[in-house]
Structure formats: C-alpha cells, structure tokens
Design an enzyme around this catalytic site. Structure first.
Site, PDB file in Angstrom:
ATOM      1  N   SER A 122      -7.020  15.019 -13.153  1.00  0.00           N
ATOM      2  CA  SER A 122      -8.214  14.745 -13.960  1.00  0.00           C
ATOM      3  C   SER A 122      -8.857  16.044 -14.410  1.00  0.00           C
ATOM      4  O   SER A 122      -8.771  17.067 -13.723  1.00  0.00           O
ATOM      5  CB  SER A 122      -9.193  13.962 -13.078  1.00  0.00           C
ATOM      6  OG  SER A 122     -10.462  13.932 -13.661  1.00  0.00           O
ATOM      7  N   LEU A 131     -18.531   4.758 -19.614  1.00  0.00           N
ATOM      8  CA  LEU A 131     -19.233   4.462 -20.865  1.00  0.00           C
ATOM      9  C   LEU A 131     -18.617   3.305 -21.665  1.00  0.00           C
ATOM     10  O   LEU A 131     -19.318   2.361 -22.024  1.00  0.00           O
ATOM     11  CB  LEU A 131     -19.274   5.732 -21.736  1.00  0.00           C
ATOM     12  CG  LEU A 131     -19.977   5.571 -23.072  1.00  0.00           C
ATOM     13  CD1 LEU A 131     -21.460   5.234 -22.888  1.00  0.00           C
ATOM     14  CD2 LEU A 131     -19.829   6.848 -23.914  1.00  0.00           C
ATOM     15  N   THR A 141     -11.679  16.626 -14.061  1.00  0.00           N
ATOM     16  CA  THR A 141     -12.683  16.920 -13.037  1.00  0.00           C
ATOM     17  C   THR A 141     -12.300  18.150 -12.198  1.00  0.00           C
ATOM     18  O   THR A 141     -13.166  18.785 -11.608  1.00  0.00           O
ATOM     19  CB  THR A 141     -12.919  15.671 -12.156  1.00  0.00           C
ATOM     20  OG1 THR A 141     -14.077  15.882 -11.374  1.00  0.00           O
ATOM     21  CG2 THR A 141     -11.773  15.388 -11.227  1.00  0.00           C
ATOM     22  N   TYR A 183     -14.218  12.433  -4.812  1.00  0.00           N
ATOM     23  CA  TYR A 183     -13.106  11.997  -5.676  1.00  0.00           C
ATOM     24  C   TYR A 183     -12.453  13.199  -6.348  1.00  0.00           C
ATOM     25  O   TYR A 183     -11.227  13.372  -6.310  1.00  0.00           O
ATOM     26  CB  TYR A 183     -13.623  11.015  -6.746  1.00  0.00           C
ATOM     27  CG  TYR A 183     -12.653  10.840  -7.900  1.00  0.00           C
ATOM     28  CD1 TYR A 183     -11.472  10.122  -7.736  1.00  0.00           C
ATOM     29  CD2 TYR A 183     -12.896  11.427  -9.152  1.00  0.00           C
ATOM     30  CE1 TYR A 183     -10.571   9.993  -8.796  1.00  0.00           C
ATOM     31  CE2 TYR A 183     -12.006  11.295 -10.196  1.00  0.00           C
ATOM     32  CZ  TYR A 183     -10.843  10.579 -10.010  1.00  0.00           C
ATOM     33  OH  TYR A 183      -9.947  10.462 -11.049  1.00  0.00           O
ATOM     34  N   ASP A 218       0.867  -1.176   0.000  1.00  0.00           N
ATOM     35  CA  ASP A 218       0.000   0.000   0.000  1.00  0.00           C
ATOM     36  C   ASP A 218       0.903   1.226   0.000  1.00  0.00           C
ATOM     37  O   ASP A 218       1.811   1.320   0.834  1.00  0.00           O
ATOM     38  CB  ASP A 218      -0.877  -0.043   1.261  1.00  0.00           C
ATOM     39  CG  ASP A 218      -1.953   1.028   1.246  1.00  0.00           C
ATOM     40  OD1 ASP A 218      -1.681   2.161   0.779  1.00  0.00           O
ATOM     41  OD2 ASP A 218      -3.069   0.728   1.702  1.00  0.00           O
ATOM     42  N   LYS A 249      -8.470  15.099  -6.054  1.00  0.00           N
ATOM     43  CA  LYS A 249      -7.545  15.487  -7.140  1.00  0.00           C
ATOM     44  C   LYS A 249      -7.148  16.946  -6.990  1.00  0.00           C
ATOM     45  O   LYS A 249      -5.980  17.313  -7.133  1.00  0.00           O
ATOM     46  CB  LYS A 249      -8.193  15.254  -8.510  1.00  0.00           C
ATOM     47  CG  LYS A 249      -8.438  13.797  -8.841  1.00  0.00           C
ATOM     48  CD  LYS A 249      -7.128  13.035  -8.999  1.00  0.00           C
ATOM     49  CE  LYS A 249      -7.327  11.568  -9.231  1.00  0.00           C
ATOM     50  NZ  LYS A 249      -6.115  10.763  -9.078  1.00  0.00           N
TER      51      LYS A 249
HETATM   52  P1  NAD Z   1      -7.094   1.804 -11.869  1.00  0.00           P
HETATM   53  O1  NAD Z   1      -7.997   1.613 -10.711  1.00  0.00           O
HETATM   54  O2  NAD Z   1      -7.160   0.842 -12.998  1.00  0.00           O
HETATM   55  O3  NAD Z   1      -5.564   1.862 -11.373  1.00  0.00           O
HETATM   56  C1  NAD Z   1      -5.214   2.351 -10.102  1.00  0.00           C
HETATM   57  C2  NAD Z   1      -4.303   1.318  -9.473  1.00  0.00           C
HETATM   58  O4  NAD Z   1      -3.879   1.808  -8.196  1.00  0.00           O
HETATM   59  C3  NAD Z   1      -4.974  -0.031  -9.225  1.00  0.00           C
HETATM   60  O5  NAD Z   1      -4.149  -1.045  -9.736  1.00  0.00           O
HETATM   61  C4  NAD Z   1      -5.098  -0.118  -7.696  1.00  0.00           C
HETATM   62  O6  NAD Z   1      -5.000  -1.456  -7.249  1.00  0.00           O
HETATM   63  C5  NAD Z   1      -3.918   0.730  -7.254  1.00  0.00           C
HETATM   64  N1  NAD Z   1      -4.049   1.369  -5.934  1.00  0.00           N
HETATM   65  C6  NAD Z   1      -5.035   2.153  -5.459  1.00  0.00           C
HETATM   66  N2  NAD Z   1      -4.739   2.597  -4.222  1.00  0.00           N
HETATM   67  C7  NAD Z   1      -3.526   2.072  -3.905  1.00  0.00           C
HETATM   68  C8  NAD Z   1      -2.672   2.166  -2.776  1.00  0.00           C
HETATM   69  N3  NAD Z   1      -3.018   2.877  -1.702  1.00  0.00           N
HETATM   70  N4  NAD Z   1      -1.497   1.515  -2.792  1.00  0.00           N
HETATM   71  C9  NAD Z   1      -1.124   0.768  -3.885  1.00  0.00           C
HETATM   72  N5  NAD Z   1      -1.881   0.662  -4.977  1.00  0.00           N
HETATM   73  C10 NAD Z   1      -3.076   1.293  -4.987  1.00  0.00           C
HETATM   74  O7  NAD Z   1      -7.326   3.307 -12.402  1.00  0.00           O
HETATM   75  P2  NAD Z   1      -6.792   4.015 -13.728  1.00  0.00           P
HETATM   76  O8  NAD Z   1      -7.973   4.227 -14.606  1.00  0.00           O
HETATM   77  O9  NAD Z   1      -5.604   3.309 -14.233  1.00  0.00           O
HETATM   78  O10 NAD Z   1      -6.409   5.429 -13.125  1.00  0.00           O
HETATM   79  C11 NAD Z   1      -5.096   5.734 -12.701  1.00  0.00           C
HETATM   80  C12 NAD Z   1      -5.105   7.134 -12.099  1.00  0.00           C
HETATM   81  O11 NAD Z   1      -5.606   8.055 -13.059  1.00  0.00           O
HETATM   82  C13 NAD Z   1      -5.978   7.274 -10.861  1.00  0.00           C
HETATM   83  O12 NAD Z   1      -5.346   8.123  -9.939  1.00  0.00           O
HETATM   84  C14 NAD Z   1      -7.228   7.945 -11.403  1.00  0.00           C
HETATM   85  O13 NAD Z   1      -7.888   8.706 -10.424  1.00  0.00           O
HETATM   86  C15 NAD Z   1      -6.657   8.823 -12.498  1.00  0.00           C
HETATM   87  N6  NAD Z   1      -7.619   9.164 -13.543  1.00  0.00           N
HETATM   88  C16 NAD Z   1      -8.284   8.170 -14.194  1.00  0.00           C
HETATM   89  C17 NAD Z   1      -9.241   8.486 -15.158  1.00  0.00           C
HETATM   90  C18 NAD Z   1     -10.031   7.405 -15.860  1.00  0.00           C
HETATM   91  O14 NAD Z   1     -11.072   7.718 -16.435  1.00  0.00           O
HETATM   92  N7  NAD Z   1      -9.569   6.161 -15.884  1.00  0.00           N
HETATM   93  C19 NAD Z   1      -9.511   9.844 -15.472  1.00  0.00           C
HETATM   94  C20 NAD Z   1      -8.788  10.829 -14.802  1.00  0.00           C
HETATM   95  C21 NAD Z   1      -7.843  10.477 -13.839  1.00  0.00           C
HETATM   96  N1  UFG Z   2     -22.734   7.320 -19.856  1.00  0.00           N
HETATM   97  C1  UFG Z   2     -23.913   6.740 -20.274  1.00  0.00           C
HETATM   98  N2  UFG Z   2     -24.171   5.465 -19.890  1.00  0.00           N
HETATM   99  C2  UFG Z   2     -23.321   4.745 -19.115  1.00  0.00           C
HETATM  100  C3  UFG Z   2     -22.119   5.342 -18.699  1.00  0.00           C
HETATM  101  C4  UFG Z   2     -21.859   6.646 -19.088  1.00  0.00           C
HETATM  102  O1  UFG Z   2     -24.710   7.369 -20.974  1.00  0.00           O
HETATM  103  O2  UFG Z   2     -23.637   3.593 -18.788  1.00  0.00           O
HETATM  104  C5  UFG Z   2     -22.447   8.699 -20.286  1.00  0.00           C
HETATM  105  C6  UFG Z   2     -22.310   9.651 -19.123  1.00  0.00           C
HETATM  106  O3  UFG Z   2     -23.572  10.153 -18.754  1.00  0.00           O
HETATM  107  C7  UFG Z   2     -21.388  10.703 -19.700  1.00  0.00           C
HETATM  108  C8  UFG Z   2     -20.498   9.918 -20.677  1.00  0.00           C
HETATM  109  O4  UFG Z   2     -21.187   8.713 -20.931  1.00  0.00           O
HETATM  110  O5  UFG Z   2     -22.131  11.613 -20.432  1.00  0.00           O
HETATM  111  C9  UFG Z   2     -19.120   9.605 -20.113  1.00  0.00           C
HETATM  112  O6  UFG Z   2     -19.292   9.004 -18.831  1.00  0.00           O
HETATM  113  P1  UFG Z   2     -18.090   8.274 -18.063  1.00  0.00           P
HETATM  114  O7  UFG Z   2     -18.659   7.759 -16.785  1.00  0.00           O
HETATM  115  O8  UFG Z   2     -17.427   7.304 -18.961  1.00  0.00           O
HETATM  116  O9  UFG Z   2     -17.049   9.447 -17.817  1.00  0.00           O
HETATM  117  P2  UFG Z   2     -17.226  10.851 -17.067  1.00  0.00           P
HETATM  118  O10 UFG Z   2     -16.980  11.913 -18.102  1.00  0.00           O
HETATM  119  O11 UFG Z   2     -18.470  10.917 -16.303  1.00  0.00           O
HETATM  120  O12 UFG Z   2     -16.037  10.780 -15.991  1.00  0.00           O
HETATM  121  C10 UFG Z   2     -14.696  10.526 -16.351  1.00  0.00           C
HETATM  122  C11 UFG Z   2     -13.997   9.742 -15.242  1.00  0.00           C
HETATM  123  C12 UFG Z   2     -13.887  10.564 -13.990  1.00  0.00           C
HETATM  124  C13 UFG Z   2     -13.294  11.890 -14.271  1.00  0.00           C
HETATM  125  C14 UFG Z   2     -14.022  12.579 -15.391  1.00  0.00           C
HETATM  126  C15 UFG Z   2     -13.364  13.855 -15.793  1.00  0.00           C
HETATM  127  O13 UFG Z   2     -14.716   8.575 -14.953  1.00  0.00           O
HETATM  128  O14 UFG Z   2     -13.019   9.899 -13.107  1.00  0.00           O
HETATM  129  O15 UFG Z   2     -14.048  11.726 -16.546  1.00  0.00           O
HETATM  130  O16 UFG Z   2     -12.019  13.587 -16.102  1.00  0.00           O
HETATM  131  F1  UFG Z   2     -13.374  12.661 -13.162  1.00  0.00           F
END
Ligand code: NAD
Ligand code: UFG
Length: 339
Positions: free
Chosen positions: A126, A202, A128, A151, A60, A155
């Site tokens: 992000s 999505l 976000t 969340y 962790d 960030k």
């Molecule tokens: P993910 O969940 O696939 O990967 C995150 C990894 O971190 C996982 O393998 C999890 O097991 C590990 N983890 C979490 N907490 C931990 C801890 N305390 N110690 C050790 N390992 C830990 O997510 P992802 O989609 O690969 O996202 C990676 C990063 O990017 C995250 O910080 C996420 O918030 C950020 N991010 C993701 C998205 C998205 O849409 N996927 C968008 C914007 C930002």
């Molecule tokens: N959507 C649907 N049906 C679904 C899932 C999503 O219509 O079953 C729509 C949502 O309403 C949205 C779009 O698809 O309009 C994208 O949704 P996502 O959940 O894939 O992504 P978001 O844009 O809501 O959020 C993502 C990440 C967040 C991050 C954000 C901004 O999941 O972690 O982008 O970076 F904060």
C-alpha cells in the site's frame, strides 16, 4: 505464458477483479478465502462474468495444514497474496489481530511455498508504507516510514520480511505492489466493493449516500493546504489495478529478488473533485457537508507510476469519470451488496 495462480483473499474486492482478468487471459486460478470480509456470492459472480471455473478452498491462510494440503493438491506456480485485514481505524483498536492475521498469513505462505518449491510471490502492499512524506509524487526509492497505523506497519513489516526472504533465497521472486486508492468496479456491475457496516472509505460512502442508505457524506476537512482545501489522493480504477497483477506475475516469473512498484495513475484528485465528478457523470444529487479533519489523514498522496510503466509495461487507462460511473453502476444494481 499462462500460469496456475493462487489468489489468497480472492473473494475480496481487489482479488475478485484480478481473478476475472487472469481467467480472461487464460490463466488458471485457485482461490483461498475465509470470508472474514467477503461473501461466497463473489465467487459465483466471477464464474458468471468469465464463464470459467476455478478451484476454491475455504480456509484461513494462517492455517499451515490447510495451506500444505492446498499446495499438495495443486501445482501452484505463483501466489498473489491479497488476504489481509485492511481497516486503518480498526487496526488501532485490535492491533494484535492485525499483526497476527497479516504477518502470520505471509509467513505461512512463505514456508509452504518453500516446502513445495514455489518461488513467485506478488504482495498487496500500500501507499501507506510511504508514511506522511511531504514530497510528491512518491517514487519507489523514497524512504518507507513507520508512522501511521498498525495496519500500515503490517504492510511495511511484510515488505521487509519478503525482502529478507529474497536476500536469503536466490530462487525467490517477490513483487511488492504499492496500491494507491482503488475505486470503481467491473463494467458489468456484477461485482464491486462491498464493505460490511458503515464504509470507512470515500467512494463506498458516496455510493451509499447516492443510493439512499446513508443521509449525507461528511467531507473530512476543507482547510488543508491543497487547491480546494480537501485532501488529494491518487484514485485508481480497480480494473486497471487488476491488470497490473497480470503484469506482475509475468515479471515475477522472469526475475529474482524483491522489487516494489507503485500502482497509481500519477494524478491527484481532491475529495471535492471526486464528489463533483460523481454528481456530473451520474446525473444525480449528493448531499454533503464539511466536517472536521479525520485523525491520521495526510493532505496529499499521489504516485509516480513510471517505474511500473517502464518495467512492468503497465499503465492505468481508466479516467476518474470511468471510476465514478462504474462505482455507481455497481451500487445502484446491488444496493445491498452481494447477498
Ligand atoms: P478485501 O477485504 O475486500 O479482501 C481481502 C480478502 O481476504 C477478503 O475476502 C477476506 O475475507 C480475506 N481474508 C482476510 N484474511 C484472511 C485469512 N487469514 N485467510 C483467508 N482469507 C482472508 O480487501 P481488498 O480491498 O480487496 O484488499 C486486498 C489487499 O489489498 C489487502 O491486503 C489490503 O490490505 C490491500 N490494499 C487494499 C487497499 C484498498 O484501498 N482497498 C489499498 C492498499 C492495499
Ligand atoms: N473521506 C471523507 N469522507 C469519508 C471518507 C473519506 O472526506 O466519509 C476523505 C478522507 O478524509 C481522505 C479521502 O477521502 O481525504 C480518501 O479517504 P479513504 O478512506 O477512501 O482512503 P485513504 O486515502 O484514507 O486510505 C486508503 C486505504 C488505506 C491505505 C491508504 C494508502 O483505505 O488502506 O489508502 O494506500 F493505507
């Protein structure tokens, strides 16, 4: 210049794709993950795809003693901090766990890096952090907002913590990467996004409908003020995103202070654009229906990625067709994800 890079959360979706890009470029990689949202098989797949090995620590990142040991045993030159909890809805139900995990892991890394003289830090932020800005495209100098979910607030808080740490330490270099919506998968189809349970996002939802694991897609809202009434997002291929990290570690090694970059394509696609592209590119049918809006969704969100092009020398290259093809290639070859 090749570096020894620590990837926290490197077994996850974005971390595993980044590990592949870095290993392919000749960097050395060390991964730490606690598998809270990933599986050990991801590590085997990274080795299989690259034909290269790397060190792995199951720990962790909030565990100071474990991090101290890792930094003592490895000459880390740069940290990319992917590890974090990321589900927006879940963060509203268990906010304290989100604050503890995401913020504590960052503080632990900063303290351990200071102790071991490591100065380069790349953070997974992000889009976000822009909250529900109504001005598009989003540029890095726009105000960050605190609306949204716990969340999103982790960030934003982490960006502020890292910026403060840089102000106090002239040796520290921080790159804040503001990801837009990563989708797609490695072209091999051997790794990809593998959410546990019913997907929130999505593309994994679409893929699981296509593979027959879920009956139909619900499209959340068709009465938004957008061209077709569905929400618009800046979807980016995860391999392009991974390549952005390779540029970010170079930038971190040659700059000081904190700097934010949007990693997006700059193009907004609606939910219906994605659905129609997925159907067309893959030649398959996809059942969907319109449902009420999802709480917290904003109508539009897309980046101006020109700062990353100018200063990092990075630009997304893959198209929406590539994203839909590669997502499906991953899902159809791994209907049950990584096991
Ligand atoms: P993910 O969940 O696939 O990967 C995150 C990894 O971190 C996982 O393998 C999890 O097991 C590990 N983890 C979490 N907490 C931990 C801890 N305390 N110690 C050790 N390992 C830990 O997510 P992802 O989609 O690969 O996202 C990676 C990063 O990017 C995250 O910080 C996420 O918030 C950020 N991010 C993701 C998205 C998205 O849409 N996927 C968008 C914007 C930002
Ligand atoms: N959507 C649907 N049906 C679904 C899932 C999503 O219509 O079953 C729509 C949502 O309403 C949205 C779009 O698809 O309009 C994208 O949704 P996502 O959940 O894939 O992504 P978001 O844009 O809501 O959020 C993502 C990440 C967040 C991050 C954000 C901004 O999941 O972690 O982008 O970076 F904060």
């Amino acid at each position: 210049m090749t570096m020894n890079v620590l990837l926290t959360g490197g077994a996850g979706y974005i971390g595993s794709h980044t590990a592949i890009e870095l290993l392919d470029m000749g960097h050395s990689v060390v991964i730490v993950d606690n598998f809270s949202n990933s599986k050990p098989e991801a590590l085997n797949r990274i080795r299989e795809i690259t034909g290269k090995n790397f060190k792995f620590f199951e720990a962790d990142v909030c565990d100071s003693a474990a991090m101290d040991k890792l930094f003592s045993e490895n000459e880390i030159e740069c940290v990319i901090h992917f590890a974090g909890l990321k589900a927006v809805g879940e963060s509203c139900a268990i906010p304290v766990k989100y604050y503890r995990n995401n913020i504590d892991s960052t503080l632990t890394l900063l303290e351990t890096m200071k102790k071991h003289g490591v100065n380069n830090f790349v953070f997974s932020s992000s889009a976000t952090v822009y909250g529900d800005s109504d001005k598009m495209p989003l540029t890095e100098d726009m105000p960050t907002l605190t609306s949204g979910s716990p969340y999103g607030r982790t960030k934003l808080m982490i960006e502020q913590i890292l910026t403060d740490a840089c102000s106090a330490d002239p040796e520290l270099s921080v790159v804040l990467l503001r990801y837009f919506n990563p989708i797609g998968a490695h072209k091999s189809g051997r790794i990809g996004e593998d959410p546990s349970g019913i997907p929130n996002n999505l593309m994994p939802y679409i893929s699981q409908v296509a593979v027959g694991k879920l009956p139909k897609l619900g499209i959340f809202g068709n009465d938004y003020p957008t061209p077709d009434g569905t929400c618009v997002r800046d979807y980016i291929h995860v391999v392009d995103l991974a390549k952005g990290h390779a540029k970010a570690i170079d930038y971190a090694a040659s700059h000081k202070g904190a700097e934010a970059f949007n990693l997006g394509t700059g193009v907004g696609y609606s939910v219906l654009d994605i659905v129609n592209s997925f159907i067309k590119v893959n030649g398959i049918d996809l059942k969907y229906e319109f449902q009420p809006r999802r709480a917290g969704d904003i109508p539009e969100c897309y980046s101006d990625p020109s700062k990353a092009e100018r200063e990092l020398g990075w630009k997304a290259e893959r198209t929406i067709e590539d994203m839909c093809r590669d997502s499906w290639n991953w899902q159809k070859n791994n209907p049950n994800g990584l096991n």
